[in-house]
Design an enzyme around this catalytic site. Structure first.
Site, mmCIF file in Angstrom:
data_model
loop_
_atom_site.group_PDB
_atom_site.id
_atom_site.type_symbol
_atom_site.label_atom_id
_atom_site.label_comp_id
_atom_site.label_asym_id
_atom_site.label_seq_id
_atom_site.Cartn_x
_atom_site.Cartn_y
_atom_site.Cartn_z
ATOM 1 N N CYS A 56 1.644 11.909 4.025
ATOM 2 C CA CYS A 56 2.517 12.966 4.535
ATOM 3 C C CYS A 56 1.621 13.940 5.281
ATOM 4 O O CYS A 56 0.404 13.844 5.218
ATOM 5 C CB CYS A 56 3.187 13.727 3.392
ATOM 6 N N ARG B 102 2.028 11.150 10.607
ATOM 7 C CA ARG B 102 1.732 10.930 9.185
ATOM 8 C C ARG B 102 3.005 10.741 8.357
ATOM 9 O O ARG B 102 2.933 10.389 7.180
ATOM 10 C CB ARG B 102 0.950 12.114 8.608
ATOM 11 N N TRP C 51 6.586 11.206 4.400
ATOM 12 C CA TRP C 51 6.708 9.741 4.411
ATOM 13 C C TRP C 51 6.947 9.403 2.958
ATOM 14 O O TRP C 51 6.035 9.474 2.132
ATOM 15 C CB TRP C 51 5.419 9.112 4.937
ATOM 16 N N ASN D 123 0.710 16.187 -0.320
ATOM 17 C CA ASN D 123 0.460 14.858 0.259
ATOM 18 C C ASN D 123 -0.328 14.079 -0.784
ATOM 19 O O ASN D 123 -1.400 14.512 -1.190
ATOM 20 C CB ASN D 123 -0.358 15.015 1.540
ATOM 21 N N GLY D 124 0.227 12.949 -1.241
ATOM 22 C CA GLY D 124 -0.477 12.152 -2.248
ATOM 23 C C GLY D 124 0.507 11.584 -3.250
ATOM 24 O O GLY D 124 1.723 11.580 -3.009
ATOM 25 N N GLU E 286 -3.884 -15.188 8.703
ATOM 26 C CA GLU E 286 -3.705 -13.791 9.098
ATOM 27 C C GLU E 286 -4.719 -13.401 10.175
ATOM 28 O O GLU E 286 -4.385 -12.702 11.132
ATOM 29 C CB GLU E 286 -3.819 -12.885 7.852
ATOM 30 N N LYS F 281 -3.893 -11.994 14.006
ATOM 31 C CA LYS F 281 -4.428 -10.760 14.594
ATOM 32 C C LYS F 281 -5.042 -11.046 15.963
ATOM 33 O O LYS F 281 -4.817 -10.310 16.919
ATOM 34 C CB LYS F 281 -5.513 -10.137 13.700
ATOM 35 N N GLU G 55 -2.295 -11.789 18.584
ATOM 36 C CA GLU G 55 -1.437 -10.647 18.927
ATOM 37 C C GLU G 55 -2.082 -9.669 19.888
ATOM 38 O O GLU G 55 -1.425 -9.160 20.786
ATOM 39 C CB GLU G 55 -1.073 -9.864 17.649
ATOM 40 N N HIS H 67 -6.921 -34.700 9.823
ATOM 41 C CA HIS H 67 -5.611 -35.304 10.088
ATOM 42 C C HIS H 67 -5.132 -35.018 11.503
ATOM 43 O O HIS H 67 -3.949 -35.193 11.795
ATOM 44 C CB HIS H 67 -4.585 -34.816 9.052
ATOM 45 N N LYS I 14 7.105 -3.475 16.780
ATOM 46 C CA LYS I 14 6.655 -3.225 15.411
ATOM 47 C C LYS I 14 7.643 -3.788 14.407
ATOM 48 O O LYS I 14 7.276 -4.380 13.407
ATOM 49 C CB LYS I 14 6.481 -1.716 15.202
HETATM 50 C C1 AGP Z 1 1.986 -8.351 12.302
HETATM 51 O O1 AGP Z 1 0.813 -7.951 12.907
HETATM 52 C C2 AGP Z 1 3.139 -8.464 13.210
HETATM 53 N N1 AGP Z 1 3.373 -7.344 14.015
HETATM 54 C C3 AGP Z 1 4.377 -9.119 12.630
HETATM 55 O O2 AGP Z 1 4.041 -10.449 12.395
HETATM 56 C C4 AGP Z 1 4.981 -8.526 11.350
HETATM 57 O O3 AGP Z 1 4.128 -8.742 10.265
HETATM 58 C C5 AGP Z 1 6.343 -9.180 11.089
HETATM 59 O O4 AGP Z 1 7.204 -8.893 12.140
HETATM 60 C C6 AGP Z 1 6.947 -8.775 9.769
HETATM 61 O O5 AGP Z 1 7.232 -7.421 9.741
HETATM 62 P P1 AGP Z 1 7.672 -6.717 8.407
HETATM 63 O O6 AGP Z 1 6.529 -6.825 7.454
HETATM 64 O O7 AGP Z 1 7.984 -5.314 8.806
HETATM 65 O O8 AGP Z 1 8.862 -7.451 7.884
#
Ligand code: AGP
Length: 602
Positions: free
Chosen positions: A2, A27, A73, A99-100, A475, A479, A482, A498, A597
């Site tokens: 926050c 924040r 938040w 905040n915390g 993962e 990254k 993306e 395979h 996002k």
């Molecule tokens: C992650 O870097 C991505 N932007 C994307 O894969 C994200 O994780 C996915 O859309 C899921 O989002 P959520 O965790 O808000 O459900």
């Protein structure tokens, strides 16, 4: 996370507080509020964005020359007027912004309620003004009452306290959450972060751990609470621009959020407590268990699947949310844990609704209080990683993993897989993991930058892992794709032969995620297969892992954590590599093309 701000001086406080809060909105932006002092405490607060609240309630027209403000938040209690800060004691004379996370707020609340205090919110914060008022009523002064109240609190806090009977004073305390003093001419400020201070002053004094500050218009005095020692610290001059300051001095939110992971994981572990216990009971009642998620959250789900199998002997299926209704059935004996940072991902909501229509039960693990998934779930759990601004998920991944680790330890003990001592040892390592993550980040920053420089022209990258290293490789690949637009593919080490082995040529870069554990030996054989085809082998491995060193051309070392905690540190160099590749290719990591996002369409 926050944002808090405070002012004591000769100008009207409210417009200044509002200006500061605007710069802290990154924040937290689910509710906001202000309290000022003129004759009495004036409080205005509500759920919603700061500007909407300003339009509706006119925060900036509050009277008085002393005040505090907050952008929230939510972590305890949904975003609503009564949960918004500032919080007051019964007499309406003490106002607090915080905040915390207060870990022991439930116990404290029960004790205070027995003494006659009336609580009006669901927040952990509200215990603070009540505790302060409890000590004030016993005849202690303001500073001493704040000190004694803070002494009762477990958890993280940065607080600003306003007391109606001492209108020219503001008290602040810092423990694990940031707090700064800003010193102007004849006026003093408190804030969570530098951006909030920049319109008014560049003379800043950061509070250190367990320090309390008393502000008046003309002075500030610092004291280290445990020792009682007065602390002399001169203001430093900040040279940041406003934009730099909003990102904490970092060029991108992506980097800022990568580097704040130790903090975020600490908050996750601090906040999980009883909630994780409820989740373990919820899951144990089911006969069929699914973890569903998309993208990064799906990768956390796969980590969770491995952890539950290894630590608790429990069988969970990790399913990509968009495929759930196509591939999974269910009934009253089925439970789903929906893992979603935003809580708004359409594919996750669809999967959850599908299971509910079959009579199954749903729990969720999310970062956003009051998000859509929380309304579809019988049990709601939060990672409490603070707002994630960057489109790529970084800190929420490690927070999800930390939560799932905590859950697996509880389930491990419950199932008899882990004895008490094993659980205790793993738990104390988990609680210490933010320190190791910090070290991993520090040692990876320059190494990954140098590596990225050599990889700028590459077209393909392969990441391989076995065991817990496999979801970490997935993962890491996500990254890289993306934010650097470099094609990256993750594989389970055993799958290479395979098919994909055919793609490796002389110089093809491959990153091995060589987590410790039983499968590492087999991964080393995979490394040799790839090297024999000319692949350039880079390995993320524990420092001093001689075996991996022998099989790799380049090592990205992380501190020793042992197998189970390894996803928390092994992902860090991969995130940083993706970041440096993005910047090196002159891209904006905060705004990857074609991505949003929160994906609210199926
Ligand atoms: C992650 O870097 C991505 N932007 C994307 O894969 C994200 O994780 C996915 O859309 C899921 O989002 P959520 O965790 O808000 O459900």
């Amino acid at each position: 996370m926050c944002g808090i701000i405070g002012y004591v001086g000769t100008r009207r406080a409210a417009p200044l507080l509002l200006e500061g809060l605007r710069r802290l909105e990154y924040r937290g932006y689910d509710s906001a509020g202000m309290a000022t002092l003129e004759g009495k405490l004036w409080v205005r607060k509500d759920a919603g964005k700061l500007e909407e609240i300003e339009r509706k309630l006119g925060l900036s027209s509050l009277p008085g020359r002393t005040g505090i403000g907050h952008v929230r938040w939510a972590t305890h209690g949904s975003p609503s007027r009564r949960n918004a800060h500032p919080h007051l004691d019964d007499s309406g004379e003490v106002a607090v912004v915080h905040n915390g996370i207060i870990e022991n707020y439930l116990e404290l609340r029960r004790v205070l309620e027995r003494k006659g205090h009336r609580f009006v919110s669901e927040t952990d914060t509200e215990v603070i003004p009540h505790l302060i008022s409890h000590f004030l009523r016993r005849g202690e002064g303001l500073e001493r009452s704040v000190e004694r109240a803070v002494g009762e609190l477990k958890g993280s806090l940065a607080v600003a306290v306003l007391y109606a009977r001492e209108p020219e004073k503001l008290v602040g305390v810092r423990r694990s959450s940031p707090l700064l003093v800003g010193k102007g001419n004849g006026e003093s400020f408190l804030a969570s972060d530098i951006p909030a201070l920049l319109p008014f002053t560049r003379r800043v004094v950061p509070l250190q751990e367990e320090e309390m500050v008393v502000l008046t218009p003309s002075s500030f005095s610092l004291r280290h609470l445990p020792s009682g020692r007065a602390v002399a610290r001169k203001p430093m001059e900040v040279k940041w621009t406003a934009e730099m300051a909003e990102k904490g001095g970092y060029p991108h939110f992506t980097l800022k959020e990568i580097l704040e992971q130790p903090w975020a994981v600490g908050e996750t572990l601090r906040g999980a407590g009883e909630e994780a216990e409820k989740l373990s009971r919820f899951l144990l009642r089911a006969e069929h268990l699914y973890f569903v998620g998309c993208g990064t959250s799906y990768h956390a789900a796969v980590v969770g699947k491995y952890l539950l199998a290894k630590l608790a002997g429990l069988q969970v299926e990790a399913v990509v949310a968009s495929e759930f209704s196509e591939s999974c059935g269910g009934d009253g004996r089925t439970a789903v844990l929906a893992i979603t940072q935003s809580g708004e991902t359409a594919d996750v909501l669809r999967a959850v609704r599908h299971l509910r229509s079959l009579g199954g039960r749903v729990a969720c693990l999310t970062n956003v209080v009051g998000s859509s998934v929380t309304r579809e779930s019988q049990l709601v759990c939060y990672i409490r990683a603070g707002p994630e601004v960057s489109v790529v998920a970084t800190k929420t991944f490690t927070s999800q993993v930390a939560y799932l680790l905590l859950l697996s330890l509880r389930l491990g003990e419950e199932s008899g897989r882990l004895d008490r001592t094993e659980k205790k040892e793993l738990l104390s390592s988990l609680l210490a993991s933010p320190g190791l993550m910090e070290r991993a980040l520090r040692s990876s920053l320059t190494r990954t930058k140098a590596l990225a420089r050599k990889m700028l022209e590459e077209e393909h990258l392969y990441l391989v892992g076995r065991g817990l290293g496999y979801p970490v490789a997935m993962e890491g690949a996500l990254k890289v794709k993306e934010i650097s637009y470099l094609h990256a593919e993750a594989l389970a080490g055993g799958e290479l032969k395979h098919g994909t082995l055919a793609l490796l040529e002389k110089g093809t870069p491959v990153i091995a995620v060589a987590v410790p554990g039983e499968s590492k030996g087999r991964l080393m054989s995979n490394l040799e297969e790839m090297r024999a085809r000319g692949a350039r082998m880079i390995a993320v491995a524990e420092e001093r892992d001689r075996e991996v060193r022998e099989h790799a051309d380049l090592l990205l070392p992380v501190p020793r954590t042992g197998e189970f905690l390894s996803p928390l540190t092994f992902i860090l160099p991969l995130q940083l590599l993706a970041y440096h590749l993005s910047v090196g290719r002159k891209l904006d990591p905060d705004r990857p093309r074609s991505l949003a996002k929160s994906v609210t369409v199926e």
